[in-house]
Design a protein around this motif. Structure first.
Motif, PDB file in Angstrom:
ATOM      1  N   ARG A  54      -0.237   3.315   7.141  1.00 53.87           N
ATOM      2  CA  ARG A  54       0.634   3.657   6.010  1.00 53.87           C
ATOM      3  C   ARG A  54       1.939   4.224   6.556  1.00 53.87           C
ATOM      4  O   ARG A  54       2.009   5.397   6.921  1.00 53.87           O
ATOM      5  CB  ARG A  54      -0.055   4.676   5.108  1.00 53.87           C
ATOM      6  N   PRO A  55       2.995   3.404   6.601  1.00 55.74           N
ATOM      7  CA  PRO A  55       4.289   3.929   7.044  1.00 55.74           C
ATOM      8  C   PRO A  55       4.872   4.852   5.981  1.00 55.74           C
ATOM      9  O   PRO A  55       4.466   4.821   4.815  1.00 55.74           O
ATOM     10  CB  PRO A  55       5.132   2.671   7.207  1.00 55.74           C
ATOM     11  N   ASP A  56       5.844   5.644   6.384  1.00 56.12           N
ATOM     12  CA  ASP A  56       6.494   6.540   5.430  1.00 56.12           C
ATOM     13  C   ASP A  56       7.456   5.783   4.520  1.00 56.12           C
ATOM     14  O   ASP A  56       7.563   6.075   3.330  1.00 56.12           O
ATOM     15  CB  ASP A  56       7.237   7.643   6.185  1.00 56.12           C
ATOM     16  N   LEU A  57       8.164   4.823   5.104  1.00 57.58           N
ATOM     17  CA  LEU A  57       9.064   3.957   4.348  1.00 57.58           C
ATOM     18  C   LEU A  57       8.856   2.518   4.816  1.00 57.58           C
ATOM     19  O   LEU A  57       8.477   2.277   5.971  1.00 57.58           O
ATOM     20  CB  LEU A  57      10.528   4.344   4.544  1.00 57.58           C
ATOM     21  N   THR A  58       9.135   1.582   3.928  1.00 56.55           N
ATOM     22  CA  THR A  58       9.063   0.160   4.259  1.00 56.55           C
ATOM     23  C   THR A  58      10.307  -0.517   3.707  1.00 56.55           C
ATOM     24  O   THR A  58      10.729  -0.232   2.582  1.00 56.55           O
ATOM     25  CB  THR A  58       7.812  -0.490   3.641  1.00 56.55           C
ATOM     26  N   THR A  59      10.898  -1.395   4.496  1.00 55.25           N
ATOM     27  CA  THR A  59      12.031  -2.182   4.020  1.00 55.25           C
ATOM     28  C   THR A  59      11.564  -3.604   3.733  1.00 55.25           C
ATOM     29  O   THR A  59      10.790  -4.190   4.486  1.00 55.25           O
ATOM     30  CB  THR A  59      13.178  -2.187   5.042  1.00 55.25           C
ATOM     31  N   LEU A  60      12.040  -4.142   2.605  1.00 50.38           N
ATOM     32  CA  LEU A  60      11.645  -5.467   2.145  1.00 50.38           C
ATOM     33  C   LEU A  60      12.879  -6.283   1.791  1.00 50.38           C
ATOM     34  O   LEU A  60      13.908  -5.729   1.412  1.00 50.38           O
ATOM     35  CB  LEU A  60      10.747  -5.363   0.912  1.00 50.38           C
ATOM     36  N   PRO A  80       0.789  -1.242   0.000  1.00 51.78           N
ATOM     37  CA  PRO A  80       0.000   0.000   0.000  1.00 51.78           C
ATOM     38  C   PRO A  80       0.815   1.282   0.000  1.00 51.78           C
ATOM     39  O   PRO A  80       0.414   2.266  -0.619  1.00 51.78           O
ATOM     40  CB  PRO A  80      -0.836  -0.129   1.280  1.00 51.78           C
ATOM     41  N   SER A  81       1.954   1.312   0.683  1.00 46.96           N
ATOM     42  CA  SER A  81       2.707   2.562   0.847  1.00 46.96           C
ATOM     43  C   SER A  81       3.750   2.792  -0.231  1.00 46.96           C
ATOM     44  O   SER A  81       4.463   3.797  -0.204  1.00 46.96           O
ATOM     45  CB  SER A  81       3.397   2.571   2.219  1.00 46.96           C
ATOM     46  N   ALA A  82       3.856   1.888  -1.200  1.00 45.66           N
ATOM     47  CA  ALA A  82       4.962   1.930  -2.160  1.00 45.66           C
ATOM     48  C   ALA A  82       4.656   2.884  -3.318  1.00 45.66           C
ATOM     49  O   ALA A  82       4.116   2.483  -4.348  1.00 45.66           O
ATOM     50  CB  ALA A  82       5.264   0.533  -2.681  1.00 45.66           C
ATOM     51  N   GLU A  83       5.055   4.146  -3.153  1.00 48.09           N
ATOM     52  CA  GLU A  83       4.937   5.110  -4.247  1.00 48.09           C
ATOM     53  C   GLU A  83       6.144   5.044  -5.167  1.00 48.09           C
ATOM     54  O   GLU A  83       6.024   5.199  -6.384  1.00 48.09           O
ATOM     55  CB  GLU A  83       4.778   6.523  -3.677  1.00 48.09           C
ATOM     56  N   MET A  84       7.321   4.854  -4.589  1.00 51.14           N
ATOM     57  CA  MET A  84       8.555   4.649  -5.335  1.00 51.14           C
ATOM     58  C   MET A  84       9.384   3.619  -4.580  1.00 51.14           C
ATOM     59  O   MET A  84       9.076   3.295  -3.422  1.00 51.14           O
ATOM     60  CB  MET A  84       9.352   5.954  -5.484  1.00 51.14           C
ATOM     61  N   LEU A  85      10.452   3.125  -5.227  1.00 48.79           N
ATOM     62  CA  LEU A  85      11.309   2.176  -4.524  1.00 48.79           C
ATOM     63  C   LEU A  85      12.716   2.212  -5.088  1.00 48.79           C
ATOM     64  O   LEU A  85      12.958   2.676  -6.200  1.00 48.79           O
ATOM     65  CB  LEU A  85      10.751   0.753  -4.592  1.00 48.79           C
ATOM     66  N   ARG A  86      13.635   1.710  -4.274  1.00 50.04           N
ATOM     67  CA  ARG A  86      15.022   1.516  -4.686  1.00 50.04           C
ATOM     68  C   ARG A  86      15.430   0.120  -4.224  1.00 50.04           C
ATOM     69  O   ARG A  86      15.303  -0.209  -3.032  1.00 50.04           O
ATOM     70  CB  ARG A  86      15.944   2.562  -4.068  1.00 50.04           C
ATOM     71  N   PHE A  87      15.902  -0.702  -5.160  1.00 48.56           N
ATOM     72  CA  PHE A  87      16.332  -2.050  -4.813  1.00 48.56           C
ATOM     73  C   PHE A  87      17.711  -2.026  -4.152  1.00 48.56           C
ATOM     74  O   PHE A  87      18.558  -1.180  -4.465  1.00 48.56           O
ATOM     75  CB  PHE A  87      16.379  -2.936  -6.060  1.00 48.56           C
ATOM     76  N   THR A  88      17.916  -2.972  -3.233  1.00 48.42           N
ATOM     77  CA  THR A  88      19.192  -3.169  -2.556  1.00 48.42           C
ATOM     78  C   THR A  88      19.546  -4.656  -2.655  1.00 48.42           C
ATOM     79  O   THR A  88      18.828  -5.427  -3.288  1.00 48.42           O
ATOM     80  CB  THR A  88      19.116  -2.748  -1.077  1.00 48.42           C
ATOM     81  N   ASN A  89      20.621  -5.048  -1.992  1.00 49.80           N
ATOM     82  CA  ASN A  89      21.041  -6.450  -2.041  1.00 49.80           C
ATOM     83  C   ASN A  89      20.521  -7.292  -0.879  1.00 49.80           C
ATOM     84  O   ASN A  89      20.574  -8.512  -0.939  1.00 49.80           O
ATOM     85  CB  ASN A  89      22.569  -6.541  -2.048  1.00 49.80           C
ATOM     86  N   SER A  90      20.046  -6.642   0.186  1.00 48.85           N
ATOM     87  CA  SER A  90      19.654  -7.391   1.375  1.00 48.85           C
ATOM     88  C   SER A  90      18.761  -6.535   2.256  1.00 48.85           C
ATOM     89  O   SER A  90      18.629  -5.319   2.044  1.00 48.85           O
ATOM     90  CB  SER A  90      20.890  -7.805   2.181  1.00 48.85           C
ATOM     91  N   ALA A 102      12.562 -11.384  -3.188  1.00 51.60           N
ATOM     92  CA  ALA A 102      13.428 -11.889  -4.249  1.00 51.60           C
ATOM     93  C   ALA A 102      13.297 -13.397  -4.447  1.00 51.60           C
ATOM     94  O   ALA A 102      14.171 -14.013  -5.060  1.00 51.60           O
ATOM     95  CB  ALA A 102      14.883 -11.516  -3.960  1.00 51.60           C
ATOM     96  N   GLY A 103      12.240 -13.976  -3.936  1.00 53.17           N
ATOM     97  CA  GLY A 103      11.945 -15.370  -4.227  1.00 53.17           C
ATOM     98  C   GLY A 103      12.992 -16.362  -3.786  1.00 53.17           C
ATOM     99  O   GLY A 103      13.128 -17.436  -4.372  1.00 53.17           O
ATOM    100  N   GLY A 104      13.746 -16.030  -2.735  1.00 50.19           N
ATOM    101  CA  GLY A 104      14.770 -16.949  -2.241  1.00 50.19           C
ATOM    102  C   GLY A 104      16.168 -16.631  -2.725  1.00 50.19           C
ATOM    103  O   GLY A 104      17.132 -17.270  -2.310  1.00 50.19           O
ATOM    104  N   LEU A 105      16.304 -15.641  -3.595  1.00 51.60           N
ATOM    105  CA  LEU A 105      17.625 -15.163  -4.012  1.00 51.60           C
ATOM    106  C   LEU A 105      17.942 -13.878  -3.270  1.00 51.60           C
ATOM    107  O   LEU A 105      17.052 -13.272  -2.657  1.00 51.60           O
ATOM    108  CB  LEU A 105      17.666 -14.938  -5.528  1.00 51.60           C
ATOM    109  N   PRO A 106      19.192 -13.410  -3.297  1.00 45.19           N
ATOM    110  CA  PRO A 106      19.526 -12.165  -2.600  1.00 45.19           C
ATOM    111  C   PRO A 106      18.784 -10.976  -3.210  1.00 45.19           C
ATOM    112  O   PRO A 106      18.704 -10.846  -4.434  1.00 45.19           O
ATOM    113  CB  PRO A 106      21.036 -12.032  -2.798  1.00 45.19           C
ATOM    114  N   GLY A 107      18.253 -10.120  -2.350  1.00 52.69           N
ATOM    115  CA  GLY A 107      17.593  -8.918  -2.848  1.00 52.69           C
ATOM    116  C   GLY A 107      16.779  -8.247  -1.768  1.00 52.69           C
ATOM    117  O   GLY A 107      16.189  -8.911  -0.909  1.00 52.69           O
ATOM    118  N   GLY A 108      16.766  -6.929  -1.790  1.00 52.90           N
ATOM    119  CA  GLY A 108      15.976  -6.147  -0.850  1.00 52.90           C
ATOM    120  C   GLY A 108      15.487  -4.883  -1.528  1.00 52.90           C
ATOM    121  O   GLY A 108      15.774  -4.635  -2.705  1.00 52.90           O
ATOM    122  N   ALA A 109      14.749  -4.068  -0.774  1.00 50.41           N
ATOM    123  CA  ALA A 109      14.258  -2.813  -1.334  1.00 50.41           C
ATOM    124  C   ALA A 109      13.813  -1.889  -0.214  1.00 50.41           C
ATOM    125  O   ALA A 109      13.415  -2.341   0.865  1.00 50.41           O
ATOM    126  CB  ALA A 109      13.094  -3.055  -2.292  1.00 50.41           C
TER     127      ALA A 109
END
Length: 461
Positions: free
Chosen positions: A269-275, A119-129, A280-287
């Motif tokens: 609705r948080p201001d930011l969310t970490t994922l 719900p709160s995802a207006e934009m995002l930036r992917f990370t590795n973890s 990443a379906g079991g592979l490395p990845g965050g956002a």
């Protein structure tokens, strides 16, 4: 888990006899890795398991022993191991290349899926973890507010970077763990989970100094110490009142509590969310996802238009094509099927059945949790409880968080492994949508056998 090594323990001896290949693999690993492991949660004596392969809800060690798995890739595998759709997507992408060092269409499709579900995802930036995601969220919040302080809840885990490396399993007074600067800890404010009065007092005293407040929205360790909904709502109110950036750390809860994570269920609705993890379906990845005005601080043109310096952010494997392929395949299944609901239903059935075993054997423990979580409360303080009516919200984190090194927990986990079930070390685990009646029955039988083993050794009454 602690260093249980005594061979006069039948539980330990049975585990050693059952897993000679894992023992040999561990001896080799100790020559390469500190403690013989590459993740603290995998450390256990006499030795951890060495796994050779996995499929669905099960895995097999190097000795050929089969386990019902509740490690779940540290929570990343809600579709179980080697899901055909996920592995097919990764294999297809593998043939096209593993790293382009450039933009690609999969990252855009992945982002669109996240934005459509969270719900709160207006934009995002992917990370590795997940660790990188929480680090980025703090940096964005500080840049946006010009403030320095961070509000955290005791016992909540947000990765291993310096701001998060204390007050989780120890150092609850806010003192630094080894290698962390004391000056850094002075900008971290800790409050007890569910302490509404303490939260109000802290915000009244320091609210205008705090850049960011971060929490695991269902409670630490995926609800091992559950949070009251009212407390999370109060935190949203207080942070909004004081202009504090609220971060939901949904590295674990994202796409697991619901398609839109805990924020969907809580209606917050948080201001930011970490994922990360399931993302990443079991592979490395965050956002990091959230408000456009905050994440635009990473945009060279938008930052310049606002007269501020852009926040720098690199990452060799950000939005890696293989991770994107796995993430897309996983999120599409979660979006379009009842996989999450199936996992919730299985977890509820298993918790009930395991509590039935505790009642049957008159063991004053409890199994609890919500959504897909399983938590085994071993009652290390010997409180007067009844398994079927246990209320974890009546206790605090000091009661629910089992101290590391507890012999009963280590022996429980070793006995469960000998009987064919691998739980996470807290103890408990996340279930997957692939667990079914056969896994439930095997888990209940192993739990009953492990409890009898513990009783025979005098570890429980």
């Amino acid at each position: 888990m602690n260093a249980v090594t005594q061979t006069n323990s039948p539980i330990v001896s049975a585990f050693i006899a059952h897993t000679p290949g894992s023992a040999a693999a561990y001896e080799e690993a100790r020559t390469h890795f500190p403690g013989g492991v590459t993740h603290d949660a995998r450390y256990v004596r006499p030795h951890p398991l060495a796994i050779a392969r996995a499929a669905g809800p099960r895995k097999w060690d190097v000795d050929g022993n089969e386990y019902v798995d509740y490690a779940g890739g540290h929570g990343a595998l809600i579709l179980g191991h080697a899901h055909p759709a996920v592995t097919a997507a990764v294999a297809e992408q593998l043939a096209k290349g593993t790293h382009y060092g450039a933009n690609h269409t999969l990252e855009t499709r992945w982002a669109e899926l996240v934005k459509s579900m969270v719900p709160s995802a207006e934009m995002l930036r992917f990370t590795n973890s997940g660790t990188e995601a929480t680090l980025m969220a703090l940096r964005v919040a500080r840049a946006a507010t010009g403030r320095t302080k961070l509000l955290r809840l005791r016992g909540h885990f947000h990765g291993w970077h310096d701001h998060m490396a204390f007050g989780v399993t120890g150092h609850f007074d806010g003192t630094p763990t080894p290698g962390v600067l004391e000056a850094l800890t002075e900008n971290v404010l800790l409050v007890d989970p569910n302490d509404e009065a303490g939260l109000r007092a802290l915000m009244a005293a320091h609210g205008d100094e705090i850049a960011v407040a971060i929490l695991e929205p269902t409670g630490s360790s995926y609800g091992q110490v559950p949070l009251r909904d009212s407390f999370v709502h109060l935190l949203r109110e207080e942070t909004a009142k004081h202009g504090v950036v609220l971060v939901f750390d949904e590295v674990v809860t994202g796409f697991r509590v619901a398609r839109g994570g805990a924020q969907e269920v809580l209606g917050i609705r948080p201001d930011l969310t970490t994922l990360a993890k399931i993302l990443a379906g079991g592979l490395p990845g965050g956002a990091v996802v959230g408000r456009r005005d905050l994440l635009e601080l990473l945009d060279p043109e938008r930052a310049a238009a606002r007269g501020v310096e852009k926040i720098p952010h690199q990452g060799t494997y950000n939005a890696n094509p293989l991770s994107a392929a796995a993430g897309i395949a996983t999120l599409e299944i979660l979006r379009d099927t009842d996989a999450i609901a199936r996992a919730h239903a299985y977890a509820a059935e298993l918790r009930s059945a395991m509590n039935g075993v505790l009642e049957e054997l008159s063991v004053p423990w409890a199994v609890y949790g919500s959504n897909t979580g399983i938590h085994i409360f071993t009652n290390w303080k010997k409180l007067p409880i009844t398994p079927s009516s246990f209320d974890p919200l009546a206790l605090g984190y000091a009661d629910l968080k089992v101290p590391r090194g507890t012999q009963v927990v280590t022996k429980l986990l070793l006995a469960m492994r000998t009987h064919g079930v691998d739980f996470s070390p807290w103890p408990g685990g996340p279930v997957s949508a692939m667990h079914g009646p056969a896994e439930r029955d095997a888990t209940v039988a192993a739990f009953r056998a492990a409890l009898r083993d513990l009783r025979a050794e005098g570890e429980i009454g």
